[in-house]
Write a protein that holds these residues in place. Structure first.
Motif, PDB file in Angstrom:
ATOM      1  N   ARG A 107      45.485 233.221 -31.291  1.00 15.48           N
ATOM      2  CA  ARG A 107      44.898 231.874 -31.383  1.00 15.48           C
ATOM      3  C   ARG A 107      45.369 230.928 -30.281  1.00 15.48           C
ATOM      4  N   ARG A 108      46.475 231.293 -29.617  1.00 19.68           N
ATOM      5  CA  ARG A 108      46.899 230.426 -28.507  1.00 19.68           C
ATOM      6  C   ARG A 108      46.014 230.593 -27.278  1.00 19.68           C
ATOM      7  N   GLU A 112      48.210 222.347 -35.952  1.00 17.92           N
ATOM      8  CA  GLU A 112      48.234 223.647 -36.631  1.00 17.92           C
ATOM      9  C   GLU A 112      47.365 224.663 -35.887  1.00 17.92           C
ATOM     10  N   GLU A 138      56.643 217.552 -30.973  1.00 15.61           N
ATOM     11  CA  GLU A 138      55.997 218.150 -32.146  1.00 15.61           C
ATOM     12  C   GLU A 138      55.689 217.072 -33.203  1.00 15.61           C
ATOM     13  N   LEU A 139      56.649 216.159 -33.405  1.00 12.59           N
ATOM     14  CA  LEU A 139      56.421 215.080 -34.377  1.00 12.59           C
ATOM     15  C   LEU A 139      55.282 214.172 -33.906  1.00 12.59           C
ATOM     16  N   GLN A 140      55.230 213.979 -32.585  1.00 11.60           N
ATOM     17  CA  GLN A 140      54.132 213.188 -32.021  1.00 11.60           C
ATOM     18  C   GLN A 140      52.782 213.854 -32.329  1.00 11.60           C
ATOM     19  N   PHE A 141      52.721 215.169 -32.127  1.00 10.08           N
ATOM     20  CA  PHE A 141      51.453 215.877 -32.316  1.00 10.08           C
ATOM     21  C   PHE A 141      51.037 215.866 -33.786  1.00 10.08           C
ATOM     22  N   LEU A 191      57.175 221.218 -39.994  1.00 11.52           N
ATOM     23  CA  LEU A 191      57.326 219.902 -39.363  1.00 11.52           C
ATOM     24  C   LEU A 191      56.963 218.769 -40.323  1.00 11.52           C
ATOM     25  N   MET A 208      49.253 217.172 -25.189  1.00 14.77           N
ATOM     26  CA  MET A 208      49.559 217.750 -26.509  1.00 14.77           C
ATOM     27  C   MET A 208      48.978 219.160 -26.633  1.00 14.77           C
ATOM     28  N   LEU A 213      51.461 225.337 -33.758  1.00 10.97           N
ATOM     29  CA  LEU A 213      52.753 224.739 -34.135  1.00 10.97           C
ATOM     30  C   LEU A 213      53.036 224.993 -35.625  1.00 10.97           C
ATOM     31  N   PRO A 214      54.324 225.103 -35.999  1.00 13.28           N
ATOM     32  CA  PRO A 214      54.663 225.320 -37.425  1.00 13.28           C
ATOM     33  C   PRO A 214      54.528 224.022 -38.212  1.00 13.28           C
ATOM     34  N   PHE A 239      61.626 222.464 -29.232  1.00 16.38           N
ATOM     35  CA  PHE A 239      62.865 221.934 -28.621  1.00 16.38           C
ATOM     36  C   PHE A 239      62.790 221.822 -27.093  1.00 16.38           C
ATOM     37  N   TYR A 265      51.620 221.715 -26.005  1.00 18.33           N
ATOM     38  CA  TYR A 265      52.891 221.689 -26.738  1.00 18.33           C
ATOM     39  C   TYR A 265      53.253 223.038 -27.373  1.00 18.33           C
ATOM     40  N   ALA A 266      52.272 223.711 -27.955  1.00 16.34           N
ATOM     41  CA  ALA A 266      52.585 225.000 -28.607  1.00 16.34           C
ATOM     42  C   ALA A 266      53.030 226.023 -27.568  1.00 16.34           C
ATOM     43  N   LEU A 320      62.671 217.350 -31.487  1.00 17.04           N
ATOM     44  CA  LEU A 320      61.303 217.726 -31.896  1.00 17.04           C
ATOM     45  C   LEU A 320      60.322 216.572 -31.670  1.00 17.04           C
ATOM     46  N   THR A 371      51.847 213.789 -36.129  1.00 13.41           N
ATOM     47  CA  THR A 371      51.485 212.455 -36.630  1.00 13.41           C
ATOM     48  C   THR A 371      50.164 211.986 -36.026  1.00 13.41           C
ATOM     49  N   LEU A 419      42.927 227.951 -39.103  1.00 10.62           N
ATOM     50  CA  LEU A 419      42.924 226.819 -40.034  1.00 10.62           C
ATOM     51  C   LEU A 419      42.335 227.231 -41.374  1.00 10.62           C
ATOM     52  N   TYR A 439      45.753 205.573 -32.783  1.00 13.23           N
ATOM     53  CA  TYR A 439      47.067 206.119 -32.454  1.00 13.23           C
ATOM     54  C   TYR A 439      47.511 205.625 -31.067  1.00 13.23           C
TER      55      TYR A 439
END
Lengths: 281, 267
Positions: free
Chosen positions: B82-83, A172, A160-163, A181, B108, A176-177, B117, B111-112, A157, A165, B63, B98
């Motif tokens: 929403r995607r 969100e 996802e953890l990158q996003f 996370l 990023m 992403l869930p 995984f 990513y969704a 993950l 943080t 949100l 960051y």
């Protein structure tokens, strides 16, 4: 000098307890410094310190009741994670206030539990200050299983953890869930703290999480190299600290953390980010 | 004037707010709003601070969830759709400390779509690179975000939203706190993107003059209500005086309306 140093190193590796300590130092060094990167970039340093103290309350209750201290440490730290995480996410309390309250409450519980013990329990102080030399084969297996679990989750993950943080709200918004996370990250921090506690102690465990990551942060501008540098600093510092503590006959946890702090200041001093800031000024 | 606009289109070509209430049940920010926005339209959203402009945008990406009513996007429930929506938040929300480069941040946005995984594939990397090129930052691809100027950071935020190939682009004050040149570049970029991709754009701003040439309609929000109309309908002296609660002059220079807000009689 060389021959005496070689002799010391040779003695060091001759003892089974030292070999176990070294293996524990390597695994904990990598684990703490990898998870520490997410802690540092997310600004979770204080929540991690809170988890460590909550774990200690669990350890003392474990000794009081004659139950596995690590099991209760894990339960206490998970309770803390879900309590603090929940009230913060719902906006009921600011993060620093909820942790501040729980942090002190956990320590108060720990002191109460110690006070209720009928006899002196030396093991409690081992968890408070850490004793990596007392790591048993069973402890090593536990460390190895948490090591594999946490790093596998981080690997699977990672993006996802990158996003979350970096920008939790946008993660969100993108679908992403994030709630899952967010709590998963806190659980990974809790597992890391609990499993590292016996080796370096409640007071020092968080230095092992935050310091290598903070040192690596000074050197690079990307998350992936930061993780590798943090892991290298954490592992190198843990091994060197362990060897030095053996040579000088001083507490290993404190030596490891002092060494890592020295590395942090060197990184801060040589940081290209600081040079960039000075150039901008 | 409320909710005027075109309605002769297919149902699945609209973003529909159907009696939507946003905020808290006891204290709604927006009450029972009804609104239709058509695919490919460009909407400028104006109104006083705290009137719910950001709340409205956030409701379109889940949100903020409505406490009443229903939002549908091109015929689908908002949470499903929403995607298809790219959200560009206010620039101050960007954490420039960051450790990330422009490319790291923009990818990023995909990513969704990639899913849990899974690792980004070459298509994802190409889409991110294209989005960076679209906002004119190709030469900054591998520059840390901390090294960018305000205008460049705003472009990176737009690129991140674009990398997910959205059909709708929501922008929260994209021209705030950047210099005049950067403001004009951002507006020109949005005009180009809308033209090339037929994007539906909702843009929150305080600068009516800047966005007036690029929007089809203007949405005015106040006291929990929304009002929508063409710029010609909305940008009248009377209405703007109500919006800004200040003296306003609307003047025309070279065929374009300009709004001057402030103590204009004593200036």
């Amino acid at each position: 000098m060389d021959s005496s140093f070689s002799q010391v190193i040779s003695d060091f590796f001759a003892f089974a307890f030292m070999q176990r300590a070294l293996l524990a130092a390597v695994m904990i060094g990598i684990l703490c410094s990898v998870i520490g990167v997410f802690v540092v970039v997310k600004g979770f340093s204080f929540i991690g310190a809170g988890i460590a103290h909550a774990s200690f309350a669990g350890v003392t209750l474990g000794f009081l009741l004659g139950v596995n201290p690590l099991l209760l440490a894990l339960l206490f730290s998970l309770f803390m994670v879900f309590f603090v995480g929940g009230v913060t996410r719902r906006g009921e309390l600011k993060l620093d206030i909820s942790i501040g309250i729980f942090f002190a409450f956990a320590m108060a519980l720990a002191i109460l539990f110690i006070g209720l013990m009928k006899r002196y329990q030396a093991g409690v102080y081992g968890y408070l200050f850490g004793d990596i030399l007392s790591v048993t084969p069973a402890d090593l297996w536990l460390i190895l299983s948490i090591f594999v679990f946490v790093l596998t989750v981080v690997g699977l993950l990672y993006k996802e953890l990158q996003f979350i943080t970096f920008d939790q709200e946008m993660a969100e918004a993108s679908g992403l869930p994030v709630t899952f996370l967010y709590y998963l990250l806190l659980v990974l921090i809790a597992l890391t703290v609990v499993v590292s506690m016996k080796a370096v102690g409640v007071i020092l465990v968080f230095a092992l999480i935050v310091t290598p990551a903070a040192a690596a942060y000074q050197l690079v501008h990307r998350l992936t190299p930061m993780i590798f540098i943090s892991a290298a600093i954490g592992t190198g510092g843990s091994i060197a600290g362990l060897i030095l503590s053996y040579i000088w006959d001083v507490p290993s946890g404190a030596t490891i953390v002092s060494l890592l702090t020295l590395v942090f200041f060197i990184c801060l001093w040589g940081s290209p980010k600081r040079r960039h800031c000075r150039c901008k000024e | 004037m409320k909710n005027s606009g075109r309605i002769d289109r297919k149902r699945d070509e609209r973003i529909v707010f159907d009696n939507v209430t946003l905020g808290y049940i006891e204290k709604p920010v927006l009450s029972d709003i009804n609104l239709e926005i058509f695919r490919g339209e460009s909407i400028g959203i104006i109104g006083p601070n705290g009137c719910g402009k950001t709340t409205l945008l956030k409701s379109l990406v889940g949100l903020i969830k409505p406490v009443g009513g229903r939002i549908t996007v091109f015929g689908q429930p908002m949470m499903t759709a929403r995607r298809q929506t790219g959200y560009v938040p206010q620039r101050e929300t960007l954490d420039i400390s960051y450790p990330a480069t422009v490319f790291d941040m923009v990818i990023m946005g995909r990513y969704a779509r990639i899913g849990l995984f899974r690792r980004p594939k070459s298509l994802d990397r190409k889409r991110a690179e294209q989005a960076i090129a679209d906002v004119g930052l190709s030469e900054y691809m591998h520059v840390p975000i901390a090294h960018l100027s305000g205008g460049q950071r705003q472009r990176v935020l737009i690129a991140r939203a674009l990398s997910a190939d959205p059909e709708i682009l929501l922008l929260d004050e994209p021209t705030a706190a950047v210099d005049v040149r950067a403001q004009r570049e951002i507006v020109a970029l949005l005009k180009t993107l809308q033209k090339e991709r037929n994007l539906t754009i909702l843009l929150v701003t305080h600068d009516v003059n800047l966005i007036y040439p690029m929007v089809d309609r203007i949405l005015y929000m106040a006291d929990g209500q929304v009002f929508i109309g063409t710029p010609q309908e909305m940008l009248t002296q009377e209405k703007l005086q109500l919006i800004y609660n200040a003296d306003v002059i609307v003047t025309e220079v070279a065929g374009q309306l300009y709004v001057i807000v402030g103590d204009v009689h004593h200036g």
